[in-house]
Motif scaffolding. Structure first.
Motif, mmCIF file in Angstrom:
data_model
loop_
_atom_site.group_PDB
_atom_site.id
_atom_site.type_symbol
_atom_site.label_atom_id
_atom_site.label_comp_id
_atom_site.label_asym_id
_atom_site.label_seq_id
_atom_site.Cartn_x
_atom_site.Cartn_y
_atom_site.Cartn_z
ATOM 1 N N LYS A 78 0.837 -1.210 0.000
ATOM 2 C CA LYS A 78 0.000 0.000 0.000
ATOM 3 C C LYS A 78 0.867 1.253 0.000
ATOM 4 O O LYS A 78 0.587 2.212 -0.723
ATOM 5 C CB LYS A 78 -0.936 -0.019 1.213
ATOM 6 C CG LYS A 78 -1.854 1.174 1.279
ATOM 7 C CD LYS A 78 -2.701 1.155 2.530
ATOM 8 C CE LYS A 78 -3.542 2.431 2.562
ATOM 9 N NZ LYS A 78 -4.016 2.769 3.873
ATOM 10 N N GLU A 79 1.932 1.278 0.818
ATOM 11 C CA GLU A 79 2.829 2.446 0.865
ATOM 12 C C GLU A 79 3.538 2.637 -0.470
ATOM 13 O O GLU A 79 3.715 3.765 -0.930
ATOM 14 C CB GLU A 79 3.849 2.279 1.991
ATOM 15 C CG GLU A 79 3.265 2.407 3.385
ATOM 16 C CD GLU A 79 4.261 2.095 4.490
ATOM 17 O OE1 GLU A 79 4.153 2.726 5.557
ATOM 18 O OE2 GLU A 79 5.129 1.230 4.291
ATOM 19 N N GLN A 81 2.361 1.711 -3.393
ATOM 20 C CA GLN A 81 1.332 2.191 -4.314
ATOM 21 C C GLN A 81 1.070 3.683 -4.092
ATOM 22 O O GLN A 81 0.963 4.447 -5.049
ATOM 23 C CB GLN A 81 0.055 1.385 -4.111
ATOM 24 C CG GLN A 81 -1.054 1.732 -5.079
ATOM 25 C CD GLN A 81 -2.308 0.905 -4.834
ATOM 26 O OE1 GLN A 81 -2.436 0.227 -3.811
ATOM 27 N NE2 GLN A 81 -3.230 0.958 -5.769
ATOM 28 N N GLU A 82 0.976 4.113 -2.823
ATOM 29 C CA GLU A 82 0.758 5.532 -2.513
ATOM 30 C C GLU A 82 1.914 6.384 -3.028
ATOM 31 O O GLU A 82 1.697 7.462 -3.584
ATOM 32 C CB GLU A 82 0.601 5.727 -1.012
ATOM 33 C CG GLU A 82 -0.692 5.222 -0.428
ATOM 34 C CD GLU A 82 -0.712 5.268 1.092
ATOM 35 O OE1 GLU A 82 0.295 5.721 1.708
ATOM 36 O OE2 GLU A 82 -1.716 4.830 1.681
ATOM 37 N N ASP A 147 6.727 12.032 2.756
ATOM 38 C CA ASP A 147 5.807 10.935 2.442
ATOM 39 C C ASP A 147 6.477 9.578 2.673
ATOM 40 O O ASP A 147 7.575 9.508 3.224
ATOM 41 C CB ASP A 147 5.249 11.077 1.012
ATOM 42 C CG ASP A 147 6.291 10.920 -0.081
ATOM 43 O OD1 ASP A 147 7.448 10.541 0.205
ATOM 44 O OD2 ASP A 147 5.944 11.166 -1.243
#
Length: 177
Positions: A78-79, A81-82, A147
């Motif tokens: 998920k990270e 992908q973000e 980020d």
């Protein structure tokens, strides 16, 4: 013939004198140059080896490299992908996640744990620490937000967290430096 012998003898004396001076010069320079080599304790700190096998996806650790903190994060899918979903053109210091990780090991993000604004140590590598608005790192000194790829997204920091030189010795061991 007597004149030829004198020239030969003089040449021999000149060659012997220049050779002795050269050997003396080398004998003088070798200790001077070798004393400038780094000592064993400095060489020992020039690299840091880390075992990554205990770091679960989503976790990060703090280590020390050349007396400065280093963050090693095992990014979740998920990270990743973000981080890949962010338009690079919108970043202050444009870099993709692929540029900040090693090929084949895209889930491992290794950065220096020093804010690029004034050198504070950002939060986000420890369990339960504030990761800022973008889920990466947060510098409490002046409010810089990074980020999941440790790229500056908000605040006064001018550039992304620095990625040091590192190599993978195996799938679970890296050497920084």
């Amino acid at each position: 013939m007597a004149e030829g012998e004198g020239v030969r003898r003089r040449d021999f004396i000149n060659i012997a004198a220049v050779s002795a001076a050269g050997i003396g010069g080398v004998a003088t320079l070798v200790p001077l140059i070798s004393q400038m080599a780094p000592s064993k304790d400095v060489l020992a700190e020039s690299t840091t080896e880390l075992d990554l096998s205990a770091i679960e996806p989503g976790q990060a650790i703090k280590a020390v490299f050349r007396k400065q903190p280093v963050f090693v994060r095992n990014l979740t899918p998920k990270e990743i992908q973000e981080a890949n979903a962010v338009p690079v053109s919108s970043l202050r210091d444009p870099q993709t996640l692929a540029e900040r990780t090693k090929e084949g090991h895209e889930n491992w993000l290794v950065t220096m744990g020093v804010c690029t604004h004034l050198g504070c140590v950002p939060l986000g590598a420890g369990e339960g620490e504030n990761r800022g608005e973008f889920g990466g790192y947060f510098c409490p000194c002046h409010g810089s937000h990074y980020d999941t790829a440790a790229r500056i997204r908000k605040g006064p920091a001018p550039t992304n967290l620095v990625v040091p030189d590192y190599t993978f010795n195996s799938d679970t061991v890296i050497v920084i430096g």
